[in-house]
Every structure is written in structure tokens, then in C-alpha cells.
Design a protein around this motif. Structure first.
Motif, short mmCIF file in Angstrom:
data_model
loop_
_atom_site.label_atom_id
_atom_site.label_comp_id
_atom_site.label_asym_id
_atom_site.label_seq_id
_atom_site.Cartn_x
_atom_site.Cartn_y
_atom_site.Cartn_z
N THR A 9 -1.71 -60.32 26.32
CA THR A 9 -0.84 -59.96 25.19
C THR A 9 0.23 -61.02 24.97
O THR A 9 0.48 -61.45 23.84
N VAL A 10 0.85 -61.47 26.05
CA VAL A 10 1.88 -62.50 25.95
C VAL A 10 1.26 -63.81 25.47
O VAL A 10 1.84 -64.51 24.62
N ALA A 11 0.08 -64.15 25.99
CA ALA A 11 -0.59 -65.39 25.57
C ALA A 11 -0.90 -65.34 24.07
O ALA A 11 -0.69 -66.33 23.35
N GLY A 12 -1.39 -64.22 23.60
CA GLY A 12 -1.68 -64.09 22.17
C GLY A 12 -0.43 -64.22 21.33
O GLY A 12 -0.42 -64.90 20.29
N ASP A 13 0.65 -63.60 21.77
CA ASP A 13 1.92 -63.71 21.06
C ASP A 13 2.40 -65.16 21.04
O ASP A 13 2.89 -65.65 20.02
#
Length: 113
Positions: free
Chosen positions: A94-98
Motif C-alpha cells: 500500500t505504501v509502495a503504491g502510494d
């Protein structure tokens, strides 16, 4: 990873999100250190996520850690007497996508501690 990063840089990639490991900035003997250095030396901006241990490694059926917990009631991790962290891989994703979608995360490093 290094040939991939060089190719991405030559192809005009503007931003990379790299899932690294905790301590890679100081531990030159692990491969993640060299990858981070190459990334920082490139023309690309980067977000580096230095993760600790993944919660998924505690699952009994797929990991040594899970077996150790289930059979011995112990968890063996190379942290000495220090504390460590565990994170869910989905949260890292999720953080990587953000980080890929938002410019404010460029040139950033985050740890799970």
C-alpha cells in the motif's frame, strides 16, 4: 537489480520505489546497500522502504519462524537483545503504491521501526 536499475535509468524512468531491508544504509555487506547506492547515484528519484521482518514469516506452514513458535514457543531473530518490528506485506504494498502515485514521496526513505 543493478542491470535493471541502469536500464530503467537509460530508458528515462523518473521514479523508483525500492523495497529494501532495515539497516541497508549502514551494512555495506548486504546486496541491498549496493542497490540503494546505485539508485541514489542515478538520475531517477527514489522512495526506499526499509522493512524489518514480515508478519507472513510467522505463518507455521510456510516458515521456520512459525514452526519455532508453534513447537518451541520461541522466536529466533538476529536482533540480539534488541527489539525489532514486524510488518504485514500488504501494508508495504500500500505504501509502495502510494509512493508511486504521489510526488511528495520522492527522495524519501522510510523504515518500519
Amino acid at each position: 537489480m543493478l542491470p535493471f536499475l541502469r536500464a530503467a535509468d537509460r530508458a528515462g524512468c523518473r521514479h523508483v520505489v525500492y523495497v529494501s531491508v532495515f539497516g541497508a544504509d549502514k551494512a555495506a555487506f548486504i546486496p541491498h546497500h549496493e542497490v540503494e547506492q546505485q539508485l541514489f547515484a542515478s538520475t531517477m528519484s527514489a522512495t526506499v522502504l526499509r522493512c524489518g521482518f514480515f508478519m507472513q514469516n510467522l505463518h507455521r506452514q510456510i516458515s521456520t519462524h512459525g514452526v519455532d513458535i508453534a513447537e518451541r514457543g520461541e522466536l529466533f531473530i538476529p536482533a540480539g537483545r534488541g527489539r525489532t518490528t514486524f510488518i504485514v506485506a500488504r501494508d508495504v504494498a500500500t505504501v509502495a503504491g502510494d509512493a508511486l502515485l504521489r510526488a511528495r514521496h520522492q527522495h524519501a526513505t522510510a523504515c518500519t521501526t
